[in-house]
Scaffold this active site. Structure first.
Site, PDB file in Angstrom:
ATOM      1  N   LYS A   1       0.929  -1.260  -0.091  1.00 45.17           N
ATOM      2  CA  LYS A   1       0.106  -0.133   0.289  1.00 45.17           C
ATOM      3  C   LYS A   1       0.982   1.421  -0.103  1.00 45.17           C
ATOM      4  O   LYS A   1       0.606   2.227  -0.853  1.00 45.17           O
ATOM      5  CB  LYS A   1      -0.758   0.007   1.093  1.00 45.17           C
ATOM      6  CG  LYS A   1      -1.441   1.359   1.531  1.00 45.17           C
ATOM      7  CD  LYS A   1      -2.339   1.454   2.964  1.00 45.17           C
ATOM      8  CE  LYS A   1      -2.781   2.524   3.190  1.00 45.17           C
ATOM      9  NZ  LYS A   1      -1.880   3.617   3.560  1.00 45.17           N
ATOM     10  N   ASN A   2       1.939   1.354   1.000  1.00 46.06           N
ATOM     11  CA  ASN A   2       2.554   2.612   0.836  1.00 46.06           C
ATOM     12  C   ASN A   2       3.624   2.748  -0.384  1.00 46.06           C
ATOM     13  O   ASN A   2       4.068   4.041  -0.680  1.00 46.06           O
ATOM     14  CB  ASN A   2       3.292   2.419   2.452  1.00 46.06           C
ATOM     15  CG  ASN A   2       2.460   2.653   3.617  1.00 46.06           C
ATOM     16  OD1 ASN A   2       1.474   3.060   3.604  1.00 46.06           O
ATOM     17  ND2 ASN A   2       3.083   2.031   4.522  1.00 46.06           N
TER      18      ASN A   2
ATOM     19  N   ARG B   1      -4.742   9.535   2.929  1.00 47.34           N
ATOM     20  CA  ARG B   1      -3.368  10.148   3.313  1.00 47.34           C
ATOM     21  C   ARG B   1      -2.319  10.534   2.613  1.00 47.34           C
ATOM     22  O   ARG B   1      -1.686  11.658   2.660  1.00 47.34           O
ATOM     23  CB  ARG B   1      -2.948   9.376   4.637  1.00 47.34           C
ATOM     24  CG  ARG B   1      -1.523   9.583   5.148  1.00 47.34           C
ATOM     25  CD  ARG B   1      -1.163   8.258   6.165  1.00 47.34           C
ATOM     26  NE  ARG B   1       0.322   8.169   6.076  1.00 47.34           N
ATOM     27  CZ  ARG B   1       1.012   6.908   6.747  1.00 47.34           C
ATOM     28  NH1 ARG B   1       0.160   6.256   7.521  1.00 47.34           N
ATOM     29  NH2 ARG B   1       2.088   6.878   6.783  1.00 47.34           N
TER      30      ARG B   1
ATOM     31  N   CYS C   1      -6.007   8.146   8.325  1.00 44.93           N
ATOM     32  CA  CYS C   1      -6.274   7.989   9.690  1.00 44.93           C
ATOM     33  C   CYS C   1      -6.013   8.980  10.675  1.00 44.93           C
ATOM     34  O   CYS C   1      -5.190   9.974  10.340  1.00 44.93           O
ATOM     35  CB  CYS C   1      -5.551   6.749   9.933  1.00 44.93           C
ATOM     36  SG  CYS C   1      -5.592   5.401   9.177  1.00 44.93           S
TER      37      CYS C   1
ATOM     38  N   ARG D   1      -0.949  15.837  10.896  1.00 42.51           N
ATOM     39  CA  ARG D   1      -0.018  15.416  10.036  1.00 42.51           C
ATOM     40  C   ARG D   1       0.765  16.591   9.464  1.00 42.51           C
ATOM     41  O   ARG D   1       0.184  17.047   8.585  1.00 42.51           O
ATOM     42  CB  ARG D   1      -0.696  14.687   9.085  1.00 42.51           C
ATOM     43  CG  ARG D   1      -1.230  13.309   9.552  1.00 42.51           C
ATOM     44  CD  ARG D   1      -1.993  12.699   8.234  1.00 42.51           C
ATOM     45  NE  ARG D   1      -2.437  11.141   8.727  1.00 42.51           N
ATOM     46  CZ  ARG D   1      -1.655  10.203   8.733  1.00 42.51           C
ATOM     47  NH1 ARG D   1      -0.382  10.194   8.447  1.00 42.51           N
ATOM     48  NH2 ARG D   1      -2.168   9.045   8.999  1.00 42.51           N
ATOM     49  N   PRO D   2       1.730  17.176  10.068  1.00 45.29           N
ATOM     50  CA  PRO D   2       2.318  18.449   9.663  1.00 45.29           C
ATOM     51  C   PRO D   2       3.179  18.178   8.356  1.00 45.29           C
ATOM     52  O   PRO D   2       3.546  16.895   7.962  1.00 45.29           O
ATOM     53  CB  PRO D   2       3.154  18.620  10.985  1.00 45.29           C
ATOM     54  CG  PRO D   2       3.578  17.586  11.437  1.00 45.29           C
ATOM     55  CD  PRO D   2       2.275  16.614  11.436  1.00 45.29           C
TER      56      PRO D   2
ATOM     57  N   ASP E   1       5.262  20.458   7.195  1.00 45.44           N
ATOM     58  CA  ASP E   1       6.095  21.638   7.257  1.00 45.44           C
ATOM     59  C   ASP E   1       7.513  21.216   6.599  1.00 45.44           C
ATOM     60  O   ASP E   1       8.080  21.938   5.805  1.00 45.44           O
ATOM     61  CB  ASP E   1       6.413  22.188   8.706  1.00 45.44           C
ATOM     62  CG  ASP E   1       6.920  21.080   9.580  1.00 45.44           C
ATOM     63  OD1 ASP E   1       6.350  19.927   9.597  1.00 45.44           O
ATOM     64  OD2 ASP E   1       7.868  21.166  10.369  1.00 45.44           O
ATOM     65  N   GLN E   2       7.746  20.123   6.743  1.00 46.34           N
ATOM     66  CA  GLN E   2       9.153  19.503   6.088  1.00 46.34           C
ATOM     67  C   GLN E   2       8.916  19.250   4.579  1.00 46.34           C
ATOM     68  O   GLN E   2       9.948  19.671   4.101  1.00 46.34           O
ATOM     69  CB  GLN E   2       9.577  18.097   6.718  1.00 46.34           C
ATOM     70  CG  GLN E   2       9.990  18.121   8.338  1.00 46.34           C
ATOM     71  CD  GLN E   2      11.127  19.278   8.712  1.00 46.34           C
ATOM     72  OE1 GLN E   2      12.128  19.026   7.918  1.00 46.34           O
ATOM     73  NE2 GLN E   2      10.691  20.072   9.329  1.00 46.34           N
TER      74      GLN E   2
ATOM     75  N   ASP F   1       3.434   0.979  11.899  1.00 49.42           N
ATOM     76  CA  ASP F   1       2.186   0.512  11.588  1.00 49.42           C
ATOM     77  C   ASP F   1       1.905  -0.891  12.065  1.00 49.42           C
ATOM     78  O   ASP F   1       1.054  -1.463  11.557  1.00 49.42           O
ATOM     79  CB  ASP F   1       2.308   0.438   9.809  1.00 49.42           C
ATOM     80  CG  ASP F   1       1.893   1.880   9.578  1.00 49.42           C
ATOM     81  OD1 ASP F   1       1.577   2.707   9.750  1.00 49.42           O
ATOM     82  OD2 ASP F   1       1.963   2.056   8.009  1.00 49.42           O
TER      83      ASP F   1
ATOM     84  N   ARG G   1      -9.180   0.484   3.703  1.00 52.46           N
ATOM     85  CA  ARG G   1      -8.370   1.121   2.979  1.00 52.46           C
ATOM     86  C   ARG G   1      -6.802   0.594   2.668  1.00 52.46           C
ATOM     87  O   ARG G   1      -6.063   1.005   2.072  1.00 52.46           O
ATOM     88  CB  ARG G   1      -8.047   2.345   3.917  1.00 52.46           C
ATOM     89  CG  ARG G   1      -9.061   3.589   3.905  1.00 52.46           C
ATOM     90  CD  ARG G   1      -8.618   4.550   4.538  1.00 52.46           C
ATOM     91  NE  ARG G   1      -7.095   5.130   4.189  1.00 52.46           N
ATOM     92  CZ  ARG G   1      -6.304   5.301   5.097  1.00 52.46           C
ATOM     93  NH1 ARG G   1      -6.531   5.284   6.499  1.00 52.46           N
ATOM     94  NH2 ARG G   1      -4.969   5.486   4.569  1.00 52.46           N
TER      95      ARG G   1
END
Length: 428
Positions: free
Chosen positions: A22-23, A93, A117, A122-123, A125-126, A305, A397
């Site tokens: 999935k990822n 996501r 999720c 979930r920043p 900024d990076q 996970d 999902r």
């Protein structure tokens, strides 16, 4: 609406074949947008996250043709939009990966913030730091993340924290940027390597994926390619954990054992016997699990996970175990569901102290996120009696044919539609 109904207490036995990762899929599919000609992507997991991304790509103008349930051909040559709407991004996501892909393709992107999720902020900024270093101007307008650039140029980027999402997004934006981009403190997960291999197969020049320093020399053009996605290490780990929890004997096939090293090590600590083959692992459990301490960390550490799944095993382990979350701020939301089933768990910030009980009790529970949902399935399978799991949209999902795969291992699990307050059984 649907729920899972599980009659547990039966050891899992047999073989389960693992689907594509999935990822990796949710990063590689947006990366297709960078090509100038069609790509064929194989070994896709048949899950809702993949379906959502494909719909978003069609909305951008890509031509998507399903070859079979795990293989798709995508022609990105007619993409004419740089906007991924809130409607498309909600519940996904990985929507943020369209930022890097569209900036890399069109020097322009407007994408709704990622959904998915809910276990903490979930920043990004990076991600934004990386895009700005490459020359993009980033703003947030009307709830949309907006990026634009005259031209992207290579840069040296140091990530303040090890971020899988930021590493992927910067790679996507940098592959066609002028000059050399260096990402330091980069994430090292297997799906980072898989994305790099996919981009390189299209003609990108990426070195160092899988290490803490990734170097990307920009190219002018990327061509279509045929590519097969790696197996899903988290799906594999979930079935391995289920075998341990039910005192089963399961062959988990179509895996890369090297990707499972940290999971194998911890499951062995609980007392599991694990034999590794070239593309499979056999997991056998003969006794009550032993206590062990687990700390989640970026790869090659124990994956976040897999934290809910191993914590579920430890609820019936002999003695007291400590699980420490080293990645997300709020990953213990599932603990309340396990305590409903009789688990003894005390949470203090990012640490959970789990005192093993002899057995859990069946109860109605909720899937509060994707991996927590997998943990609820494991809890139901190892508990004698009937457990009902609601909110299973999260599980769909990330897990392909989860009912069919567990049923083939001897589990009694059914997907049950709820109609007008009444429950009607559906065949697995």
């Amino acid at each position: 609406m649907e729920k899972f109904v599980i009659n547990g207490g039966k050891p899992l036995k047999g073989e389960v074949r693992i689907s594509g990762a999935k990822n990796a899929a949710v990063a590689i599919l947006p990366a297709v947008l960078l090509a100038d000609s069609p790509c064929i992507v194989d070994n896709l997991p048949n899950i809702s996250d993949v379906a959502t991304i494909l719909k978003a790509m069609q909305a951008l103008g890509a031509n998507v043709r399903l070859i079979n349930k795990t293989c798709v051909e995508i022609d990105p040559s007619h993409v004419n939009s740089f906007v991924v709407s809130k409607q498309m991004a909600e519940g996904m996501r990985a929507s943020s990966y369209f930022l890097g892909a569209l900036l890399g393709k069109m020097n322009r992107a407007r994408v709704a913030p990622p959904g998915g999720c809910n276990f903490g902020v979930r920043p990004i900024d990076q991600h934004i730091k990386g895009f700005e270093a490459l020359g993009a101007k980033m703003t947030i307008e009307n709830g949309m993340v907006d990026g634009r650039a005259m031209a992207l140029k290579g840069a040296s980027i140091y990530l303040d924290v090890v971020s899988v999402g930021a590493t992927i997004n910067i790679m996507l934006a940098a592959v066609k940027a002028k000059g050399l981009t260096v990402i330091e403190n980069a994430a090292r997960e297997p799906h980072i390597v898989d994305l790099a291999n996919f981009l390189n197969s299209m003609g990108a020049n990426i070195m160092g994926a899988g290490t803490g320093v990734i170097k990307i020399r920009g190219v002018d053009k990327l061509e279509g390619t045929n590519y097969s996605i790696i197996p899903d290490q988290i799906e594999a780990g979930t079935y391995m954990a289920a075998a341990v929890a039910t005192m089963g004997d399961v062959l988990v096939s179509n895996v890369t054992p090297k990707h499972l090293e940290s999971i194998i090590a911890k499951l062995r600590e609980t007392g599991a016997e694990i034999i590794e083959f070239d593309e499979a692992v056999r997991v056998t459990m003969r006794t009550r699990p032993k206590k062990c301490n687990v700390k989640t960390m970026p790869h090659p550490g124990f994956p976040t996970d897999m934290q809910p799944q191993i914590a579920t095993i430890l609820t019936i382990a002999e003695g007291t175990s400590i699980v420490t979350e080293g990645v997300w701020d709020n990953r213990f939301r599932y603990v309340e569901q396990l305590t409903i089933m009789g688990a003894d768990i005390q949470v203090d910030g990012k640490m959970a102290v789990i005192t093993g009980v002899k057995q859990l009790n069946p109860a109605p529970v909720q899937a509060v996120d994707l991996r927590a949902g997998a943990a609820m399935i494991i809890a139901g399978l190892m508990t004698e009696g009937t457990t009902e799991i609601e909110n299973i949209v999260y599980i769909d999902r990330g897990y392909e044919n989860v009912v069919e795969k567990f049923t083939a291992l001897g589990a009694d699990i059914k997907r049950v539609p709820i109609i007008d307050g009444a429950v009607e059984l559906k065949q697995a």
